[in-house]
Design a protein around this motif. Sequence first.
Motif, PDB file in Angstrom:
ATOM      1  N   GLN A  97     -28.376  11.651  38.167  1.00  0.00           N
ATOM      2  CA  GLN A  97     -28.659  10.657  39.201  1.00  0.00           C
ATOM      3  C   GLN A  97     -28.169  11.222  40.522  1.00  0.00           C
ATOM      4  OE1 GLN A  97     -28.085   6.504  38.542  1.00  0.00           O
ATOM      5  NE2 GLN A  97     -27.799   6.749  36.344  1.00  0.00           N
ATOM      6  N   GLY A  98     -29.049  11.966  41.197  1.00  0.00           N
ATOM      7  CA  GLY A  98     -28.670  12.671  42.413  1.00  0.00           C
ATOM      8  C   GLY A  98     -28.777  11.811  43.649  1.00  0.00           C
ATOM      9  N   ASN A  99     -28.538  12.451  44.774  1.00  0.00           N
ATOM     10  CA  ASN A  99     -28.544  11.716  46.039  1.00  0.00           C
ATOM     11  C   ASN A  99     -29.904  11.132  46.375  1.00  0.00           C
ATOM     12  OD1 ASN A  99     -25.879  12.438  46.424  1.00  0.00           O
ATOM     13  ND2 ASN A  99     -26.401  14.327  47.507  1.00  0.00           N
ATOM     14  N   ARG A 124     -22.423  12.562  26.498  1.00  0.00           N
ATOM     15  CA  ARG A 124     -21.385  13.028  27.412  1.00  0.00           C
ATOM     16  C   ARG A 124     -21.674  14.391  28.041  1.00  0.00           C
ATOM     17  NH1 ARG A 124     -17.561   9.150  28.688  1.00  0.00           N
ATOM     18  NH2 ARG A 124     -15.997  10.801  28.962  1.00  0.00           N
ATOM     19  N   LEU A 125     -22.260  15.322  27.274  1.00  0.00           N
ATOM     20  CA  LEU A 125     -22.418  16.676  27.828  1.00  0.00           C
ATOM     21  C   LEU A 125     -23.354  16.697  29.035  1.00  0.00           C
ATOM     22  CD1 LEU A 125     -22.380  19.958  25.872  1.00  0.00           C
ATOM     23  CD2 LEU A 125     -23.983  19.687  27.754  1.00  0.00           C
ATOM     24  N   PRO A 126     -24.527  16.050  28.994  1.00  0.00           N
ATOM     25  CA  PRO A 126     -25.351  16.019  30.211  1.00  0.00           C
ATOM     26  C   PRO A 126     -24.663  15.314  31.373  1.00  0.00           C
ATOM     27  CG  PRO A 126     -26.650  15.418  28.295  1.00  0.00           C
ATOM     28  CD  PRO A 126     -25.220  15.427  27.855  1.00  0.00           C
ATOM     29  N   ALA A 127     -23.899  14.264  31.059  1.00  0.00           N
ATOM     30  CA  ALA A 127     -23.196  13.545  32.118  1.00  0.00           C
ATOM     31  C   ALA A 127     -22.117  14.415  32.755  1.00  0.00           C
ATOM     32  CB  ALA A 127     -22.587  12.258  31.559  1.00  0.00           C
ATOM     33  N   HIS A 128     -21.437  15.224  31.946  1.00  0.00           N
ATOM     34  CA  HIS A 128     -20.452  16.157  32.508  1.00  0.00           C
ATOM     35  C   HIS A 128     -21.147  17.200  33.391  1.00  0.00           C
ATOM     36  CE1 HIS A 128     -16.822  14.716  30.670  1.00  0.00           C
ATOM     37  NE2 HIS A 128     -17.270  14.870  29.444  1.00  0.00           N
ATOM     38  N   LEU A 129     -22.299  17.667  32.979  1.00  0.00           N
ATOM     39  CA  LEU A 129     -23.059  18.612  33.813  1.00  0.00           C
ATOM     40  C   LEU A 129     -23.426  17.973  35.144  1.00  0.00           C
ATOM     41  CD1 LEU A 129     -25.484  20.159  31.168  1.00  0.00           C
ATOM     42  CD2 LEU A 129     -23.768  21.417  32.485  1.00  0.00           C
ATOM     43  N   ALA A 130     -23.892  16.719  35.074  1.00  0.00           N
ATOM     44  CA  ALA A 130     -24.325  16.031  36.286  1.00  0.00           C
ATOM     45  C   ALA A 130     -23.184  15.751  37.237  1.00  0.00           C
ATOM     46  CB  ALA A 130     -25.016  14.716  35.903  1.00  0.00           C
ATOM     47  N   ALA A 131     -21.957  15.650  36.694  1.00  0.00           N
ATOM     48  CA  ALA A 131     -20.802  15.284  37.511  1.00  0.00           C
ATOM     49  C   ALA A 131     -20.204  16.460  38.272  1.00  0.00           C
ATOM     50  CB  ALA A 131     -19.728  14.652  36.631  1.00  0.00           C
ATOM     51  N   VAL A 132     -20.726  17.660  38.057  1.00  0.00           N
ATOM     52  CA  VAL A 132     -20.185  18.840  38.740  1.00  0.00           C
ATOM     53  C   VAL A 132     -20.365  18.692  40.246  1.00  0.00           C
ATOM     54  CG1 VAL A 132     -20.458  21.319  39.091  1.00  0.00           C
ATOM     55  CG2 VAL A 132     -20.576  20.358  36.781  1.00  0.00           C
ATOM     56  N   SER A 133     -19.300  18.914  40.979  1.00  0.00           N
ATOM     57  CA  SER A 133     -19.358  18.829  42.433  1.00  0.00           C
ATOM     58  C   SER A 133     -20.343  19.855  42.986  1.00  0.00           C
ATOM     59  CB  SER A 133     -17.968  19.071  43.020  1.00  0.00           C
ATOM     60  OG  SER A 133     -18.003  19.049  44.426  1.00  0.00           O
ATOM     61  N   GLY A 134     -21.299  19.390  43.791  1.00  0.00           N
ATOM     62  CA  GLY A 134     -22.313  20.283  44.329  1.00  0.00           C
ATOM     63  C   GLY A 134     -23.481  20.504  43.401  1.00  0.00           C
ATOM     64  N   GLY A 135     -23.412  19.936  42.181  1.00  0.00           N
ATOM     65  CA  GLY A 135     -24.490  20.077  41.219  1.00  0.00           C
ATOM     66  C   GLY A 135     -24.278  21.246  40.287  1.00  0.00           C
ATOM     67  N   PRO A 136     -24.776  21.182  39.059  1.00  0.00           N
ATOM     68  CA  PRO A 136     -24.565  22.260  38.088  1.00  0.00           C
ATOM     69  C   PRO A 136     -25.230  23.576  38.472  1.00  0.00           C
ATOM     70  CG  PRO A 136     -26.148  20.657  37.262  1.00  0.00           C
ATOM     71  CD  PRO A 136     -25.551  20.063  38.498  1.00  0.00           C
ATOM     72  N   LEU A 137     -26.245  23.529  39.330  1.00  0.00           N
ATOM     73  CA  LEU A 137     -26.924  24.766  39.712  1.00  0.00           C
ATOM     74  C   LEU A 137     -26.164  25.560  40.758  1.00  0.00           C
ATOM     75  CD1 LEU A 137     -30.649  23.553  39.789  1.00  0.00           C
ATOM     76  CD2 LEU A 137     -29.422  24.754  37.966  1.00  0.00           C
ATOM     77  N   SER A 138     -25.095  24.988  41.309  1.00  0.00           N
ATOM     78  CA  SER A 138     -24.276  25.725  42.272  1.00  0.00           C
ATOM     79  C   SER A 138     -23.506  26.851  41.588  1.00  0.00           C
ATOM     80  CB  SER A 138     -23.309  24.779  42.978  1.00  0.00           C
ATOM     81  OG  SER A 138     -22.441  24.152  42.059  1.00  0.00           O
ATOM     82  N   ALA A 139     -23.132  26.645  40.325  1.00  0.00           N
ATOM     83  CA  ALA A 139     -22.464  27.666  39.515  1.00  0.00           C
ATOM     84  C   ALA A 139     -22.769  27.344  38.055  1.00  0.00           C
ATOM     85  CB  ALA A 139     -20.953  27.680  39.769  1.00  0.00           C
ATOM     86  N   PRO A 140     -23.965  27.685  37.582  1.00  0.00           N
ATOM     87  CA  PRO A 140     -24.426  27.232  36.267  1.00  0.00           C
ATOM     88  C   PRO A 140     -23.531  27.613  35.096  1.00  0.00           C
ATOM     89  CG  PRO A 140     -26.238  28.150  37.550  1.00  0.00           C
ATOM     90  CD  PRO A 140     -24.989  28.466  38.298  1.00  0.00           C
ATOM     91  N   GLN A 141     -23.060  28.856  35.057  1.00  0.00           N
ATOM     92  CA  GLN A 141     -22.246  29.274  33.917  1.00  0.00           C
ATOM     93  C   GLN A 141     -20.957  28.474  33.848  1.00  0.00           C
ATOM     94  OE1 GLN A 141     -21.838  33.463  33.216  1.00  0.00           O
ATOM     95  NE2 GLN A 141     -19.930  33.243  32.062  1.00  0.00           N
TER      96      GLN A 141
END
Length: 380
Positions: free
Chosen positions: A111-113, A152-169
């Motif tokens: 749920q992005g901006n 939970r795992l997708p929600a943890h990915l989504a909660a990454v500051s700046g988005g998971p694609l900022s530092a995928p690994q």
Amino acid sequence: MPSADDKFRKRASVMFGRPSQKVALKQKAAGPCSCLSGCFGMLMGFPAPPAASSHEALAPKPLEPLVPCIPWADLSAERRVGVAHVEVGSGAKEGSPGWVNQDATAACVAQGNGELGGDLAAGSKNDSALFFCVFDGHGRAGHEVAAICSDRLPAHLAAVSGGPLSAPQKAIEAAFRKTDSDIYQALGGRVEYAGSTGVAVVMDPVKRVLHVGNVGDSRAVLGTHSTKDASGWQAVALTSDLKPDLPAEQERIELSGGVVMALQGDNGEDVGPMRVWDSAARDRPGLAVSRSLGDGAARALGVIAEPVITVHQLRPEDRFMLIATDGLWDSLGNDQAVRIAATYIERNLQHVAVKALLETVRREEGGQLVDDTTVILVTF
């Protein structure tokens, strides 16, 4: 034709603490790991948590709330950029009355901006990442573990500051780690002999890149149009099965005090795949993978929740992706599964493609599914 018991011994992900105990195993208290194994493992950087029995006293605790992801079915066309179709199919193990399917899936976005709209190319990274995951639970509470993972795992990915694609690994590693902690917290002592494999694909639809995290033996495979194969299709593996007898995995397990051996049959012969045991007596847990989520008893034996991560830049010839639990892959090879799916995808019958894969597994297994079998089909 192999008996049901033969199939069970060869296919079961874990032998001890199963929902339906079919193999009589001796139960003995797990002793403390020796300094030769446990302490040396710590010095080598391998995990050496407390003895397995320490988890039994833990009481379950509520999990902190996370912002849920948006399911694929609820997305607008703008949020589906880069993906033409998603189809999910799952069949529970047959022939076991009362059996609960222990597989779980997730196909969703953060749920992005921009909420459900926005220009992906110019928008926030939160808006663009797509998540596709399968989880294959095992043990008496395996269905609960898989459900926790898919939530939970997708929600943890989504909660990454700046988005998971900022530092995928880093995002994928952190999401697996946090989800593993969630399982221990939610199950308490029941995590001892309950866990799940998992494959999580984080797709960047703008750059057309797949970031794939894997623990266990579920798989992600691409269907690639090829002029080199007579069928016109070729499978490209995005993951490798993480089994205990892989040299690096076995070394970590043995340095942590675990033993890698096959199940012992009635006549003393080795049966089925290599497994992780607490001793040469092969009492427990008998886990058939070297990495997983949960599995408290195996964690003390060198089984870890750290995913192996691969990256793939999508090419024009990459037409679709299959993410599935081992119920599919134990019966069908990568190339066979791709060819079956492609037959229907070429006619725009994606829903039939998934059903055909499940039905082929059923036929290969003698008329019924001997394991939970789940498939996510993503076409590009």
